[in-house]
Design an enzyme around this catalytic site. Structure first.
Site, mmCIF file in Angstrom:
data_model
loop_
_atom_site.group_PDB
_atom_site.id
_atom_site.type_symbol
_atom_site.label_atom_id
_atom_site.label_comp_id
_atom_site.label_asym_id
_atom_site.label_seq_id
_atom_site.Cartn_x
_atom_site.Cartn_y
_atom_site.Cartn_z
ATOM 1 N N GLU A 1 -4.649 2.445 -4.244
ATOM 2 C CA GLU A 1 -3.186 2.451 -4.188
ATOM 3 C C GLU A 1 -2.628 1.164 -3.603
ATOM 4 O O GLU A 1 -1.500 1.116 -3.105
ATOM 5 C CB GLU A 1 -2.687 3.648 -3.360
ATOM 6 C CG GLU A 1 -3.068 3.625 -1.900
ATOM 7 C CD GLU A 1 -4.418 4.265 -1.602
ATOM 8 O OE1 GLU A 1 -4.619 4.673 -0.455
ATOM 9 O OE2 GLU A 1 -5.268 4.340 -2.514
ATOM 10 N N ASP B 1 -2.241 9.580 -10.478
ATOM 11 C CA ASP B 1 -2.270 8.499 -11.466
ATOM 12 C C ASP B 1 -0.860 8.184 -11.967
ATOM 13 O O ASP B 1 -0.472 7.019 -12.104
ATOM 14 C CB ASP B 1 -3.155 8.885 -12.650
ATOM 15 C CG ASP B 1 -4.638 8.950 -12.271
ATOM 16 O OD1 ASP B 1 -4.992 8.460 -11.179
ATOM 17 O OD2 ASP B 1 -5.418 9.490 -13.077
ATOM 18 N N ASP C 1 0.849 -1.191 0.000
ATOM 19 C CA ASP C 1 0.000 0.000 0.000
ATOM 20 C C ASP C 1 0.886 1.243 0.000
ATOM 21 O O ASP C 1 1.879 1.309 0.743
ATOM 22 C CB ASP C 1 -0.916 0.010 1.226
ATOM 23 C CG ASP C 1 -1.950 1.119 1.164
ATOM 24 O OD1 ASP C 1 -2.979 0.915 0.496
ATOM 25 O OD2 ASP C 1 -1.717 2.187 1.772
ATOM 26 N N HIS D 1 -5.049 14.764 -9.112
ATOM 27 C CA HIS D 1 -5.248 13.348 -9.409
ATOM 28 C C HIS D 1 -4.405 12.874 -10.593
ATOM 29 O O HIS D 1 -4.033 11.696 -10.656
ATOM 30 C CB HIS D 1 -6.729 13.063 -9.678
ATOM 31 C CG HIS D 1 -7.559 13.104 -8.428
ATOM 32 N ND1 HIS D 1 -7.643 12.044 -7.561
ATOM 33 C CD2 HIS D 1 -8.321 14.094 -7.899
ATOM 34 C CE1 HIS D 1 -8.433 12.367 -6.544
ATOM 35 N NE2 HIS D 1 -8.859 13.605 -6.727
ATOM 36 N N ASN E 1 -2.567 13.175 -4.032
ATOM 37 C CA ASN E 1 -3.719 13.629 -4.819
ATOM 38 C C ASN E 1 -4.174 15.023 -4.401
ATOM 39 O O ASN E 1 -4.462 15.873 -5.252
ATOM 40 C CB ASN E 1 -4.875 12.636 -4.672
ATOM 41 C CG ASN E 1 -4.728 11.421 -5.574
ATOM 42 O OD1 ASN E 1 -4.129 11.495 -6.638
ATOM 43 N ND2 ASN E 1 -5.284 10.292 -5.147
#
Length: 335
Positions: free
Chosen positions: A256, A230, A213, A226, A221
């Site tokens: 994630e 990404d 994670d 965002h 973000n």
């Protein structure tokens, strides 16, 4: 005799009326037979021209070969595919019109069909006149001598399925790949994990799971947007590809979070690989334009126990991940 040698069918004494009438009758019969043959030849020529005209208007390349595998005819679409007029195609072999490695495939398929008879359908690569390779489906059937019934050649057609194959590949990829990162998705991960579990049972090999994670991903973000988030996930995928070599695989589980499947790998080796991943992420920041974005990951791991399902192992690895988060993140914990 000189008259007969010159082509006269019959020579008689002109004073013998009976023989003269007989010779004339023979001539009439000969002319009649020649007329029938002429009409048959004309009808066959018309039928041939009509057939050629019909196949010339078909979009698929069509070709004919004799028993020796030599082209005896084709349509306009085949001319365009091969880049040669029909009169150049006729009398050629596959080695005259195709690269050798492809010609060997066609020759073997043709011979197998003509020995076996019937119909043959298969996919193969072809090289078009422009040099581009495409995938086609060949549909072939033997032709037979109308009198003896022996195979005297074959007729074939080609259906270009390049675009269909491309779409099939896209659909397959969409079914097993994450749209954002192109990593395997959860569905494909569990399919591969089931296969790996079967192999491990047969060989008594170890099998381990890592659950990874990204630490504080929401902050990336929120602070950089965002699009940056990404790109950061794709950065992680790139690092995972570098660290995890076959037969190990990984997948984006969602958000994630990532799952890693480590074949022939016990708990100690799994810990070593997990540390290698964690260190790679820590020492390789994500670059967003000129902005350096440090990234960290927490990892939990577990080895598949006897009689344990993969989903149960993932649950234990997930618990270990929670422990890593609770212990301060950017660390590896094993169950």
């Amino acid at each position: 005799m000189s008259l007969i040698d010159g082509g006269v069918d019959d020579v008689v004494n002109g004073d013998d009326e009976d023989l003269l009438l007989l010779a004339l009758r023979r001539a009439e019969l000969m002319i009649a037979r020649q007329g029938v043959l002429f009409r048959k030849c004309r009808d066959l020529a018309t039928e041939r021209d009509n057939l050629q005209s019909a196949i010339d208007n078909l979009p698929s390349p069509i070709f004919f070969k004799d028993r020796a595998g030599i082209y005896s005819g084709c349509n306009k679409a085949f001319e365009a595919f091969i880049g040669l007029p029909a009169n150049k195609v006729r009398g050629s072999s596959v080695y005259d019109v195709a690269p050798e490695e492809l010609a060997k495939v066609y020759e073997a398929a043709d011979e197998e069909l003509m020995q076996r008879g019937g119909v043959q359908i298969y996919e193969a690569e072809v090289c078009y006149a422009d040099g581009k390779y495409r995938t086609v489906t060949f549909h072939k059937a033997v032709t037979r001598d109308p009198v003896s019934g022996e195979v005297n050649g074959l007729a074939g057609s080609m259906l270009d399925i390049t675009e269909r194959k491309r779409l099939e590949e896209q659909l397959k990829r969409a079914a097993e790949r994450d749209a954002l990162t192109d990593a395997y998705n959860r569905r494909r991960f569990f399919e591969l994990a089931d296969s790996a579990e079967d192999r491990a049972k047969k060989t008594s090999a170890s099998l381990s799971i890592l659950v990874l994670d990204v630490d504080h991903f929401k902050q990336i973000n929120d602070r950089f947007g965002h699009a940056c988030g990404d790109a950061a996930l794709n950065h992680i995928v790139g690092l995972l590809k570098n660290v995890l070599q076959a037969p190990h695989i990984f997948a984006r589980a969602g958000g994630e979070e990532f799952y890693c499947l480590l074949e022939e790998c016990g708990l100690d080796d799994a810990f070593t690989i997990a540390e290698r991943i964690r260190e790679a992420v820590e020492t390789t920041p994500h670059m967003h334009g000129e902005q350096v974005i440090p990234m960290r990951v927490s990892i939990g791991g577990a080895s598949v126990a006897d009689g344990e399902k993969i989903s149960q192992t993932i649950a234990r690895a997930d618990d270990a991940l929670y422990c890593a988060k609770q212990a301060g993140r950017n660390r590896v914990c094993m169950a």
